[in-house]
Design an enzyme around this catalytic site. Sequence first.
Site, PDB file in Angstrom:
ATOM      1  N   ASN A  17       0.756  -1.325  -0.142  1.00  0.00           N
ATOM      2  CA  ASN A  17       0.077   0.245  -0.330  1.00  0.00           C
ATOM      3  C   ASN A  17       0.984   1.459   0.214  1.00  0.00           C
ATOM      4  O   ASN A  17       1.554   1.495   1.020  1.00  0.00           O
ATOM      5  CB  ASN A  17      -0.708   0.124   1.322  1.00  0.00           C
ATOM      6  CG  ASN A  17      -1.769   1.530   1.170  1.00  0.00           C
ATOM      7  OD1 ASN A  17      -1.336   2.010   0.234  1.00  0.00           O
ATOM      8  ND2 ASN A  17      -2.930   0.778   1.675  1.00  0.00           N
ATOM      9  N   GLU A  44      -4.264   1.671  -2.871  1.00  0.00           N
ATOM     10  CA  GLU A  44      -4.015   3.215  -2.299  1.00  0.00           C
ATOM     11  C   GLU A  44      -3.295   4.253  -3.434  1.00  0.00           C
ATOM     12  O   GLU A  44      -2.133   4.814  -3.155  1.00  0.00           O
ATOM     13  CB  GLU A  44      -3.693   3.527  -0.889  1.00  0.00           C
ATOM     14  CG  GLU A  44      -4.643   3.505  -0.710  1.00  0.00           C
ATOM     15  CD  GLU A  44      -5.224   4.353   0.663  1.00  0.00           C
ATOM     16  OE1 GLU A  44      -5.426   5.351   0.934  1.00  0.00           O
ATOM     17  OE2 GLU A  44      -4.196   4.100   1.803  1.00  0.00           O
ATOM     18  N   ASP A 155      -4.524  -4.815   1.261  1.00  0.00           N
ATOM     19  CA  ASP A 155      -4.283  -4.217   2.354  1.00  0.00           C
ATOM     20  C   ASP A 155      -5.984  -4.889   2.973  1.00  0.00           C
ATOM     21  O   ASP A 155      -6.589  -4.245   1.901  1.00  0.00           O
ATOM     22  CB  ASP A 155      -4.380  -2.806   2.519  1.00  0.00           C
ATOM     23  CG  ASP A 155      -4.373  -1.633   3.598  1.00  0.00           C
ATOM     24  OD1 ASP A 155      -5.037  -3.112   4.644  1.00  0.00           O
ATOM     25  OD2 ASP A 155      -4.483  -0.280   3.667  1.00  0.00           O
ATOM     26  N   ASN A 157      -7.011  -4.536   6.199  1.00  0.00           N
ATOM     27  CA  ASN A 157      -7.145  -3.625   6.625  1.00  0.00           C
ATOM     28  C   ASN A 157      -8.000  -4.380   7.928  1.00  0.00           C
ATOM     29  O   ASN A 157      -9.171  -3.892   8.570  1.00  0.00           O
ATOM     30  CB  ASN A 157      -8.277  -2.711   6.339  1.00  0.00           C
ATOM     31  CG  ASN A 157      -7.478  -1.650   5.519  1.00  0.00           C
ATOM     32  OD1 ASN A 157      -6.516  -0.820   6.179  1.00  0.00           O
ATOM     33  ND2 ASN A 157      -8.464  -1.051   4.437  1.00  0.00           N
ATOM     34  N   ASP A 226      -0.855  -6.111   6.192  1.00  0.00           N
ATOM     35  CA  ASP A 226      -1.615  -6.653   4.713  1.00  0.00           C
ATOM     36  C   ASP A 226      -0.636  -7.736   4.254  1.00  0.00           C
ATOM     37  O   ASP A 226       0.502  -8.551   4.946  1.00  0.00           O
ATOM     38  CB  ASP A 226       0.226  -5.770   4.598  1.00  0.00           C
ATOM     39  CG  ASP A 226      -0.272  -4.345   4.871  1.00  0.00           C
ATOM     40  OD1 ASP A 226      -0.747  -3.207   3.631  1.00  0.00           O
ATOM     41  OD2 ASP A 226      -0.073  -3.423   5.680  1.00  0.00           O
ATOM     42  N   ASP A 255       3.106   4.916   5.095  1.00  0.00           N
ATOM     43  CA  ASP A 255       2.786   4.764   6.896  1.00  0.00           C
ATOM     44  C   ASP A 255       2.956   2.972   6.334  1.00  0.00           C
ATOM     45  O   ASP A 255       2.921   2.632   7.493  1.00  0.00           O
ATOM     46  CB  ASP A 255       1.503   4.483   6.512  1.00  0.00           C
ATOM     47  CG  ASP A 255       0.059   4.984   6.077  1.00  0.00           C
ATOM     48  OD1 ASP A 255       0.944   4.195   4.831  1.00  0.00           O
ATOM     49  OD2 ASP A 255      -0.409   5.280   6.469  1.00  0.00           O
ATOM     50  N   HIS A 256       2.540   1.911   5.111  1.00  0.00           N
ATOM     51  CA  HIS A 256       3.269   0.561   5.109  1.00  0.00           C
ATOM     52  C   HIS A 256       4.022   0.663   3.980  1.00  0.00           C
ATOM     53  O   HIS A 256       4.357   1.649   3.262  1.00  0.00           O
ATOM     54  CB  HIS A 256       1.432  -0.019   3.776  1.00  0.00           C
ATOM     55  CG  HIS A 256       0.396   0.114   4.425  1.00  0.00           C
ATOM     56  ND1 HIS A 256      -0.832  -0.819   4.520  1.00  0.00           N
ATOM     57  CD2 HIS A 256      -0.551   2.082   4.173  1.00  0.00           C
ATOM     58  CE1 HIS A 256      -2.075  -0.530   5.289  1.00  0.00           C
ATOM     59  NE2 HIS A 256      -2.015   0.955   4.951  1.00  0.00           N
TER      60      HIS A 256
END
Length: 265
Positions: A17, A44, A155, A157, A226, A255-256
Amino acid sequence: MEPEKTVPHLGKATTWNVNSLKVRLPQVLEWLSREKPDVACLQETKMPDAQFPHQAFRDIGYDAVWAGQPTYNGVAILSRSPIEIPQTSMDDHPDDHKRFLSARIGGVRVVNVYVPNGQDLDSPKFSYKLEWLERLARYLGSIRSGPDPVLLMGDFNIVPDDLDTWDPQGSKDQIFHSPPERKALAAIFGEGFSDLYRVLYPDRQEFSWWDYRMGNFHRNRGLRIDLILSTPTLTGACREVVIDRQARKHERPSDHVPVTVVFSA
DNA sequence: ATGACTTATACGATAAGA
Protein backbone atom coordinates in the site's frame (compact mmCIF):
# COMPACT_ATOMS: atom_id res chain seq x y z
CA MET A 1 -2.20 -39.23 -23.23
CA GLU A 2 -3.17 -36.20 -21.19
CA PRO A 3 -1.73 -32.84 -22.17
CA GLU A 4 1.09 -31.78 -19.90
CA LYS A 5 -0.10 -29.36 -17.27
CA THR A 6 1.51 -25.98 -17.26
CA VAL A 7 3.47 -25.72 -14.06
CA PRO A 8 2.38 -22.52 -12.36
CA HIS A 9 5.26 -20.38 -11.36
CA LEU A 10 5.85 -17.15 -9.59
CA GLY A 11 9.18 -16.79 -7.86
CA LYS A 12 8.57 -13.69 -5.81
CA ALA A 13 5.51 -11.52 -5.30
CA THR A 14 5.02 -8.30 -3.31
CA THR A 15 2.09 -6.34 -1.92
CA TRP A 16 2.49 -2.68 -0.98
CA ASN A 17 0.00 0.00 0.00
CA VAL A 18 1.94 3.00 -1.32
CA ASN A 19 -0.44 5.74 -0.04
CA SER A 20 -0.23 7.86 -3.22
CA LEU A 21 1.74 6.52 -6.16
CA LYS A 22 2.47 10.11 -7.22
CA VAL A 23 4.36 10.82 -4.01
CA ARG A 24 5.86 7.35 -3.69
CA LEU A 25 6.83 6.61 -7.33
CA PRO A 26 10.58 7.20 -6.89
CA GLN A 27 10.64 4.91 -3.84
CA VAL A 28 8.59 2.25 -5.60
CA LEU A 29 10.84 2.31 -8.67
CA GLU A 30 13.95 2.13 -6.52
CA TRP A 31 12.54 -0.72 -4.43
CA LEU A 32 11.43 -2.76 -7.47
CA SER A 33 14.77 -2.25 -9.21
CA ARG A 34 16.55 -3.52 -6.15
CA GLU A 35 14.28 -6.39 -5.04
CA LYS A 36 13.02 -7.45 -8.46
CA PRO A 37 9.80 -9.25 -7.53
CA ASP A 38 8.11 -11.03 -10.45
CA VAL A 39 4.80 -9.44 -9.47
CA ALA A 40 3.87 -6.44 -7.35
CA CYS A 41 0.36 -5.51 -6.19
CA LEU A 42 -0.03 -1.85 -5.25
CA GLN A 43 -2.88 -0.26 -3.30
CA GLU A 44 -3.93 3.33 -2.69
CA THR A 45 -2.43 4.65 -5.90
CA LYS A 46 -4.84 7.61 -5.48
CA MET A 47 -4.65 8.74 -9.09
CA PRO A 48 -6.91 8.71 -12.15
CA ASP A 49 -6.09 6.12 -14.81
CA ALA A 50 -4.81 8.75 -17.25
CA GLN A 51 -2.04 9.69 -14.79
CA PHE A 52 -0.80 6.15 -14.15
CA PRO A 53 2.98 6.12 -14.77
CA HIS A 54 2.98 3.10 -17.07
CA GLN A 55 6.14 4.10 -18.94
CA ALA A 56 8.17 4.53 -15.75
CA PHE A 57 7.41 0.90 -14.86
CA ARG A 58 8.08 -0.30 -18.43
CA ASP A 59 11.47 1.37 -18.26
CA ILE A 60 12.47 -0.90 -15.37
CA GLY A 61 11.03 -4.06 -16.93
CA TYR A 62 7.45 -4.21 -15.65
CA ASP A 63 4.20 -4.32 -17.54
CA ALA A 64 1.14 -3.16 -15.61
CA VAL A 65 -2.61 -3.15 -15.31
CA TRP A 66 -4.38 -0.62 -13.12
CA ALA A 67 -7.76 0.55 -11.89
CA GLY A 68 -7.68 4.02 -10.41
CA GLN A 69 -9.70 7.09 -9.54
CA PRO A 70 -8.87 10.59 -8.29
CA THR A 71 -8.04 11.09 -4.59
CA TYR A 72 -8.98 7.72 -3.11
CA ASN A 73 -8.34 4.00 -3.48
CA GLY A 74 -6.78 2.71 -6.70
CA VAL A 75 -4.97 -0.59 -7.33
CA ALA A 76 -2.36 -1.82 -9.80
CA ILE A 77 -0.59 -5.05 -10.68
CA LEU A 78 2.95 -4.93 -12.04
CA SER A 79 4.59 -7.95 -13.65
CA ARG A 80 7.85 -8.91 -15.32
CA SER A 81 6.06 -11.60 -17.36
CA PRO A 82 2.91 -11.28 -19.50
CA ILE A 83 -0.32 -10.23 -17.81
CA GLU A 84 -3.34 -12.21 -19.03
CA ILE A 85 -7.10 -11.93 -18.55
CA PRO A 86 -7.25 -8.88 -16.27
CA GLN A 87 -10.44 -8.39 -14.27
CA THR A 88 -11.35 -5.06 -12.70
CA SER A 89 -14.42 -6.31 -10.84
CA MET A 90 -15.08 -9.36 -8.68
CA ASP A 91 -18.70 -9.67 -9.80
CA ASP A 92 -21.40 -8.04 -11.91
CA HIS A 93 -21.97 -5.23 -9.43
CA PRO A 94 -20.39 -1.96 -10.51
CA ASP A 95 -18.10 -0.61 -7.80
CA ASP A 96 -17.42 3.12 -7.38
CA HIS A 97 -14.36 2.35 -5.28
CA LYS A 98 -11.39 0.98 -7.21
CA ARG A 99 -10.31 -1.68 -4.72
CA PHE A 100 -10.08 -4.87 -6.77
CA LEU A 101 -7.85 -6.05 -9.60
CA SER A 102 -6.99 -9.52 -10.76
CA ALA A 103 -4.91 -11.03 -13.55
CA ARG A 104 -3.47 -14.38 -14.63
CA ILE A 105 0.32 -14.33 -14.43
CA GLY A 106 2.64 -17.32 -14.80
CA GLY A 107 -0.29 -19.71 -14.56
CA VAL A 108 -1.40 -18.14 -11.27
CA ARG A 109 -4.58 -16.13 -10.69
CA VAL A 110 -3.25 -13.07 -8.85
CA VAL A 111 -5.86 -11.09 -6.90
CA ASN A 112 -5.05 -7.63 -5.54
CA VAL A 113 -7.39 -6.14 -2.92
CA TYR A 114 -7.70 -2.90 -1.01
CA VAL A 115 -10.32 -3.85 1.57
CA PRO A 116 -12.45 -0.94 2.83
CA ASN A 117 -11.26 0.63 6.08
CA GLY A 118 -14.63 0.62 7.86
CA GLN A 119 -13.84 3.60 10.13
CA ASP A 120 -15.92 2.49 13.16
CA LEU A 121 -18.18 -0.42 13.98
CA ASP A 122 -21.25 1.82 13.97
CA SER A 123 -20.39 3.54 10.69
CA PRO A 124 -22.13 2.82 7.36
CA LYS A 125 -18.59 2.30 6.10
CA PHE A 126 -18.34 -0.72 8.39
CA SER A 127 -21.39 -2.33 6.78
CA TYR A 128 -19.86 -1.59 3.38
CA LYS A 129 -16.63 -3.28 4.53
CA LEU A 130 -18.44 -6.45 5.61
CA GLU A 131 -20.53 -6.55 2.43
CA TRP A 132 -17.42 -6.04 0.32
CA LEU A 133 -15.70 -8.93 2.12
CA GLU A 134 -18.73 -11.17 1.55
CA ARG A 135 -18.56 -10.40 -2.15
CA LEU A 136 -14.84 -11.18 -2.11
CA ALA A 137 -15.43 -14.53 -0.42
CA ARG A 138 -18.05 -15.42 -3.04
CA TYR A 139 -15.66 -14.43 -5.84
CA LEU A 140 -12.87 -16.52 -4.31
CA GLY A 141 -15.23 -19.47 -3.98
CA SER A 142 -16.09 -19.16 -7.65
CA ILE A 143 -12.49 -19.04 -8.94
CA ARG A 144 -11.26 -21.68 -6.52
CA SER A 145 -12.87 -24.34 -8.71
CA GLY A 146 -10.97 -22.97 -11.72
CA PRO A 147 -7.71 -24.42 -13.09
CA ASP A 148 -5.28 -21.88 -11.64
CA PRO A 149 -3.87 -21.65 -8.13
CA VAL A 150 -4.80 -18.34 -6.51
CA LEU A 151 -2.50 -15.77 -4.92
CA LEU A 152 -4.53 -13.20 -2.97
CA MET A 153 -2.64 -10.24 -1.63
CA GLY A 154 -3.29 -6.72 -0.47
CA ASP A 155 -4.25 -4.37 2.32
CA PHE A 156 -6.96 -6.26 4.21
CA ASN A 157 -7.52 -3.65 6.92
CA ILE A 158 -8.09 -6.56 9.31
CA VAL A 159 -5.76 -7.71 12.07
CA PRO A 160 -5.97 -11.52 11.81
CA ASP A 161 -5.09 -12.28 15.43
CA ASP A 162 -4.12 -10.58 18.70
CA LEU A 163 -0.52 -11.51 17.89
CA ASP A 164 -0.77 -9.12 14.93
CA THR A 165 -1.48 -5.95 16.92
CA TRP A 166 0.75 -3.93 19.23
CA ASP A 167 -2.14 -3.33 21.65
CA PRO A 168 -4.37 -6.41 21.96
CA GLN A 169 -6.06 -5.09 25.13
CA GLY A 170 -6.81 -1.57 23.92
CA SER A 171 -7.93 -2.71 20.48
CA LYS A 172 -10.27 -5.45 21.67
CA ASP A 173 -13.53 -5.35 19.67
CA GLN A 174 -12.34 -2.17 17.93
CA ILE A 175 -12.14 -1.51 14.20
CA PHE A 176 -9.73 -3.91 12.39
CA HIS A 177 -9.90 -6.28 15.39
CA SER A 178 -13.63 -6.91 15.74
CA PRO A 179 -15.27 -10.36 15.65
CA PRO A 180 -17.32 -9.61 12.50
CA GLU A 181 -14.17 -8.60 10.60
CA ARG A 182 -12.28 -11.67 11.78
CA LYS A 183 -15.28 -13.80 10.85
CA ALA A 184 -15.20 -12.33 7.34
CA LEU A 185 -11.51 -13.23 7.10
CA ALA A 186 -12.28 -16.70 8.45
CA ALA A 187 -14.78 -17.14 5.61
CA ILE A 188 -11.90 -16.55 3.16
CA PHE A 189 -9.75 -19.08 5.01
CA GLY A 190 -12.78 -21.37 4.74
CA GLU A 191 -12.48 -21.18 0.95
CA GLY A 192 -9.09 -22.89 1.29
CA PHE A 193 -6.81 -19.87 1.64
CA SER A 194 -3.91 -19.66 4.10
CA ASP A 195 -2.15 -16.61 5.59
CA LEU A 196 1.36 -17.41 4.36
CA TYR A 197 3.24 -15.31 6.93
CA ARG A 198 1.43 -17.06 9.79
CA VAL A 199 1.85 -20.52 8.25
CA LEU A 200 5.61 -20.03 8.11
CA TYR A 201 6.03 -18.16 11.40
CA PRO A 202 3.38 -19.30 13.90
CA ASP A 203 4.73 -17.27 16.84
CA ARG A 204 6.45 -14.29 15.24
CA GLN A 205 5.24 -10.70 15.68
CA GLU A 206 5.98 -8.24 12.87
CA PHE A 207 3.90 -5.34 11.65
CA SER A 208 3.29 -4.02 8.14
CA TRP A 209 1.71 -0.66 9.08
CA TRP A 210 2.41 2.02 11.69
CA ASP A 211 0.45 5.23 12.25
CA TYR A 212 2.37 8.32 11.12
CA ARG A 213 1.54 9.99 14.44
CA MET A 214 2.95 9.71 17.94
CA GLY A 215 6.27 8.20 16.91
CA ASN A 216 4.48 4.90 16.56
CA PHE A 217 6.98 3.44 14.11
CA HIS A 218 9.89 4.26 16.41
CA ARG A 219 8.00 2.59 19.29
CA ASN A 220 6.97 -0.32 17.02
CA ARG A 221 3.30 0.30 17.70
CA GLY A 222 1.88 -1.22 14.54
CA LEU A 223 -0.43 -3.73 12.95
CA ARG A 224 -0.06 -6.60 10.50
CA ILE A 225 -2.84 -5.90 8.01
CA ASP A 226 -1.04 -6.38 4.67
CA LEU A 227 -1.52 -10.05 3.95
CA ILE A 228 -0.60 -12.68 1.39
CA LEU A 229 -2.97 -15.62 1.10
CA SER A 230 -2.94 -18.54 -1.30
CA THR A 231 -4.61 -21.81 -2.20
CA PRO A 232 -2.89 -25.09 -1.15
CA THR A 233 -0.56 -25.64 -4.13
CA LEU A 234 1.08 -22.26 -3.64
CA THR A 235 0.93 -22.53 0.15
CA GLY A 236 3.00 -25.71 -0.11
CA ALA A 237 5.54 -23.97 -2.34
CA CYS A 238 5.90 -20.93 -0.07
CA ARG A 239 9.42 -20.63 1.34
CA GLU A 240 9.66 -17.20 2.88
CA VAL A 241 7.60 -14.09 3.66
CA VAL A 242 9.55 -10.88 4.19
CA ILE A 243 8.11 -7.71 5.72
CA ASP A 244 10.51 -4.94 4.72
CA ARG A 245 10.54 -2.74 7.82
CA GLN A 246 13.47 -0.79 6.35
CA ALA A 247 11.14 0.83 3.81
CA ARG A 248 9.41 2.72 6.66
CA LYS A 249 12.71 4.48 7.49
CA HIS A 250 12.86 6.21 4.11
CA GLU A 251 12.23 9.94 3.83
CA ARG A 252 8.50 10.47 3.17
CA PRO A 253 7.58 6.80 3.56
CA SER A 254 4.21 5.18 3.05
CA ASP A 255 2.66 4.20 6.36
CA HIS A 256 2.69 0.61 5.02
CA VAL A 257 5.79 -1.38 4.04
CA PRO A 258 6.14 -3.96 1.24
CA VAL A 259 5.41 -7.59 2.10
CA THR A 260 6.98 -10.21 -0.18
CA VAL A 261 6.50 -13.93 -0.60
CA VAL A 262 9.18 -16.19 -2.10
CA PHE A 263 8.12 -19.48 -3.67
CA SER A 264 10.36 -22.45 -4.37
CA ALA A 265 11.35 -23.01 -7.98
C1' DA B 1 -7.36 14.44 24.26
C1' DT B 2 -13.00 13.87 19.09
C1' DG B 3 -5.29 15.10 19.10
C1' DA B 4 -0.84 13.79 17.44
C1' DC B 5 0.75 12.72 10.76
C1' DT B 6 0.19 12.47 5.75
C1' DT B 7 -2.40 12.76 1.59
C1' DA B 8 -5.65 15.13 -2.00
C1' DT B 9 -7.86 19.09 -3.19
C1' DA B 10 -6.80 23.57 -3.63
C1' DC B 11 -4.33 27.58 -1.59
C1' DG B 12 -7.34 27.23 3.72
C1' DA B 13 -9.66 23.87 5.73
C1' DT B 14 -11.65 19.55 5.44
C1' DA B 15 -12.08 14.57 4.68
C1' DA B 16 -10.01 10.26 5.03
C1' DG B 17 -6.94 6.98 6.29
C1' DA B 18 -6.03 2.81 10.01
